[in-house]
Design a protein around this motif. Structure first.
Motif, mmCIF file in Angstrom:
data_model
loop_
_atom_site.group_PDB
_atom_site.id
_atom_site.type_symbol
_atom_site.label_atom_id
_atom_site.label_comp_id
_atom_site.label_asym_id
_atom_site.label_seq_id
_atom_site.Cartn_x
_atom_site.Cartn_y
_atom_site.Cartn_z
ATOM 1 N N GLU A 88 87.058 -79.143 30.708
ATOM 2 C CA GLU A 88 86.783 -79.883 29.489
ATOM 3 C C GLU A 88 85.700 -79.172 28.671
ATOM 4 O O GLU A 88 84.700 -78.717 29.210
ATOM 5 N N GLY A 89 85.923 -79.085 27.395
ATOM 6 C CA GLY A 89 84.956 -78.445 26.512
ATOM 7 C C GLY A 89 85.056 -76.933 26.465
ATOM 8 O O GLY A 89 84.199 -76.272 25.852
ATOM 9 N N LEU A 90 86.084 -76.367 27.108
ATOM 10 C CA LEU A 90 86.260 -74.906 27.095
ATOM 11 C C LEU A 90 86.510 -74.419 25.671
ATOM 12 O O LEU A 90 87.410 -74.917 24.986
ATOM 13 N N LEU A 130 88.302 -69.310 26.908
ATOM 14 C CA LEU A 130 89.742 -69.359 27.175
ATOM 15 C C LEU A 130 90.349 -67.966 27.063
ATOM 16 O O LEU A 130 91.216 -67.585 27.872
ATOM 17 N N TYR A 131 89.894 -67.197 26.092
ATOM 18 C CA TYR A 131 90.356 -65.809 25.928
ATOM 19 C C TYR A 131 90.130 -65.021 27.214
ATOM 20 O O TYR A 131 91.035 -64.335 27.721
#
Length: 733
Positions: free
Chosen positions: A468-470, A475-476
């Protein structure tokens, strides 16, 4: 062409003193943009060098009328007036340029500019460029006199009667203070040397003094042990008012001398710096810290103090309960590695690397190994292979910095590691460094090494992807790592990222779907091909190509091709790459048109790769014209043209089209001969780096015949000598 393109060409032609061409481009720019002050300046310069002096002055006046703060144009006007002997106007415009631009030293430029050489003894001119020049000339005469009594007395006047700005600290000339200290510093009085040392070290505006190292060595020889305290006090005086991370040239030269002091003094200075500036000073003192921890006796109190202080800065109280030896090892490895001691007189060109491979510090080992594995000498590379297990152990050691472990994989193991060595990395798949998991996953994928530990890495990466909150940056990184691992859950995560990530995330996700051969994802990939952002268009085309089979149908579809071609016209840097994966009868003509109009250098590799695969001899005239035009615009991309021509020559029989050769001859005969010589010189240079794979013997023979025919056909044009060999042959090995 746009106004900016015209101005660029006018500037490029002026650099090559092709004033007729510069004049033509500048006139066109003025016609297109009569309110552009830079266009009038370019036109004025071209007119001046075309011997149309009054018109040139009028154009420069128009330039400053349009932009009254255009210092460069005022300076050029001053140059024009100086050549005309119009002193009053010259002085007025030179002063204006100096007043307007605080970043350009027009005083120094005027002093060295041949346009003003008739005024170097003129008092009014000298008053404008400053009294410092007079002081500098006087100082240079004294330094070159050879009278070291007078020289010493003069040095004692620096920063007093003689201003610091009168000294050329970066000057290499025989009459400079740098050369004096380097060659004859021992002849200068100790008092004068000490004064010079204080002037330099306490005046932070002097950041670069060529003779400073020689000054330190001379003082060290003259003062023996008393030099150490002098150096330490000078260092403290400078560093006390310097922000960490903002050291200058003088500071680094002083640091190099401090490293030569007794180790106790090195440690004391390191402790002083860390205490005075705190954690921020760690990077400035990392080499001193490493030397102190390398050479201090094990039970020395300074060693204990240094370890405790650095540990508190780096880790707070996390490791306070651990044994001192364990904490010390962690710190020593976290710091910059100490210098490697080796026998430089042994005659062994690899003596340093051999000593570094045997060193305790992983950074020294890995850096040495990375330098050795790129050598062609197999005996040298074998030195690394013998230590490969030790380097693999570094990779799986969680106590080492992740960046160092990544370097070990990318710079060493990936280059010389066999399946056994790569398999030894699998314990590191339990690590929590996403970047480390990425490089290990990539090297395992490329070497086809499988491991049961992969599931552990995928579990962690999926957990990170769903955190959560990424944000998109994290994410890359996760996607770049996850895509290399074969697991039934990976494609699902990639598709999720494709729908919610930003452009960079979607691009890397598409690359991952290609690696995973994700047939089920073809509809989503085609959607990105036709409707995605420019970066995603190219990634989607490559992805479909890598999946193969039914995915290729999307690359044969004419409507998909038209959409990608439209994107490539708008965004050549990214979308052009996508075109080369299509199969379409118009492909070559479209790529040549794009090459002619392309303004982005990054698109050249993809355009040339696509054209090289399809071009024939009939394309050569148009490509020659494009090449010459790009040369004029200073944007040639020469190696890419060479790749195309060599591909044409190696594909077919001896050229039989006289009409094509005749057209080439006409183009080369009509172009500017200076441009042609420059064009060929650039192609020759760029051709050395053309990325053309080693051809077969049949292809080499075809290229030789092709080059011979063109050499024979162009022999009457003197400037083309060697052109056919450069374009069509290249390296025959």
């Amino acid at each position: 062409m746009t106004v900016n393109e015209l101005l660029e060409r006018a500037l490029h032609c002026s650099y090559r003193q092709q004033w007729d061409n510069a004049l033509e481009y500048a006139q066109l720019a003025v016609e297109m943009a009569p309110d552009n002050f830079l266009a009038f300046k370019r036109l004025g310069l071209a007119l001046w060098h075309s011997d149309r002096k009054e018109e040139a002055i009028t154009m420069l006046k128009k330039s400053v009328e349009l932009n009254p703060e255009f210092a460069s144009a005022y300076y050029n006007l001053a140059c024009f007036y100086a050549n005309e002997g119009r002193k009053a106007e010259m002085l007025l415009h030179l002063q204006k340029a100096i007043d307007l631009d605080e970043f350009t030293d027009y005083r120094e430029m005027a002093e060295e500019d041949v346009d003003f050489e008739g005024f170097l003894d003129d008092d009014d001119f000298l008053e404008i460029i400053g009294e410092a020049r007079k002081e500098s000339n006087k100082l240079a005469e004294i330094l070159a006199s050879g009278d070291y009594g007078v020289i010493s007395q003069t040095i004692l006047q620096l920063d007093q009667e003689i201003p610091v700005r009168a000294v050329g600290w970066e000057d290499y000339g025989d009459d400079s203070i740098s050369e004096l200290i380097k060659n004859n510093g021992v002849k200068v009085s100790e008092e004068a040397l000490l004064h010079l040392f204080k002037v330099v070290t306490f005046n932070t505006s002097i950041d670069y003094f060529e003779g400073f190292s020689a000054l330190l060595e001379t003082l060290k020889a003259k003062r023996n042990g008393a030099f150490d305290d002098l150096l330490i006090q000078a260092w403290k005086g400078r560093y006390e008012y310097t922000d960490p991370g903002h050291l200058g040239s003088i500071d680094y030269q002083m640091l190099d001398s401090i490293k030569q002091l007794p180790v106790e003094k090195v440690a004391e200075i390191a402790l002083w710096g860390l205490r005075s500036h705190g954690k921020d000073a760690l990077s400035d003192y990392e080499s001193l810290n490493a030397i102190a921890l390398e050479k201090l006796p094990e039970l020395h109190t300074l060693r204990t103090e240094l370890v405790e202080l650095i540990d508190s800065y780096l880790h707070g109280e996390i490791y306070q309960e651990e044994a001192f030896d364990v904490r010390q090892r962690r710190i020593r490895i976290a710091l910059a590695p100490p210098p490697v001691e080796y026998d430089s007189s042994s005659g062994d060109s690899w003596a340093y690397e051999k000593a570094a491979l045997a060193h305790f510090h992983p950074a020294n080992v890995i850096n040495a190994a990375s330098r050795l594995v790129i050598q062609k000498d197999l005996v040298v590379v074998d030195l690394v292979k013998k230590d490969l297990q030790k380097i693999c152990d570094f990779v799986v050691d969680p106590g080492l910095p992740a960046e160092l472990r990544v370097s070990a994989v990318k710079d060493v193991i990936e280059k010389v590691g066999d399946k056994k060595a790569i398999g030894a990395l699998t314990p590191a798949l339990h690590d929590k460094s996403v970047k480390l998991l990425e490089v290990i996953g990539e090297v395992m994928h490329k070497s086809d090494v499988e491991s049961k530990e992969v599931r552990v890495a995928v579990d962690y990466l999926i957990k990170e992807a769903e955190r959560e909150g990424l944000d998109n940056y994290d994410l890359y990184d996760v996607i770049c790592a996850l895509r290399w691992f074969k697991d039934e859950r990976v494609i699902e995560i990639l598709l999720s990222a494709l729908s919610k990530g930003n452009e960079a995330v979607r691009r890397e996700t598409l690359k991952g779907l290609g690696i995973q051969k994700a047939v089920a994802a073809i509809p989503q990939i085609v959607m990105q091909l036709c409707e995605g952002s420019p970066q995603c268009v190219s990634a989607a085309a490559k992805c479909l190509h890598e999946i193969g089979g039914e995915a290729w149908q999307a690359l044969e579809d004419k409507s998909n091709y038209e959409k990608v071609l439209s994107a490539a016209k708008k965004h050549p840097r990214w979308s052009t790459e996508a075109l080369i994966y299509f199969r379409h009868e118009r492909m070559n003509d479209d790529l040549v048109k794009l090459l002619k109009k392309n303004k982005e250098f990054d698109a050249f590799p993809y355009l040339s790769r696509g054209i090289a695969a399809r071009a024939t001899e009939s394309d050569i005239p148009e490509l020659i014209k494009i090449g010459l035009d790009r040369y004029q615009a200073e944007n040639i991309g020469g190696r890419h043209f060479v790749e195309i021509f060599r591909s044409i020559a190696r594909k077919g029989p001896v050229p039989a089209h006289e009409a094509v050769l005749g057209e080439v001859k006409q183009i080369l005969s009509d172009c500017d001969k200076g441009d042609l010589r420059g064009f060929i010189a650039d192609l020759k240079y760029d051709g050395k780096y053309a990325n053309v794979s080693a051809p077969s013997e049949a292809e080499r023979e075809s290229a030789r015949r092709f080059a011979e025919v063109y050499a024979q056909g162009l022999k009457m044009i003197d400037e083309t000598q060697g052109l056919s060999e450069i374009l069509f042959l290249g390296d025959s090995k």
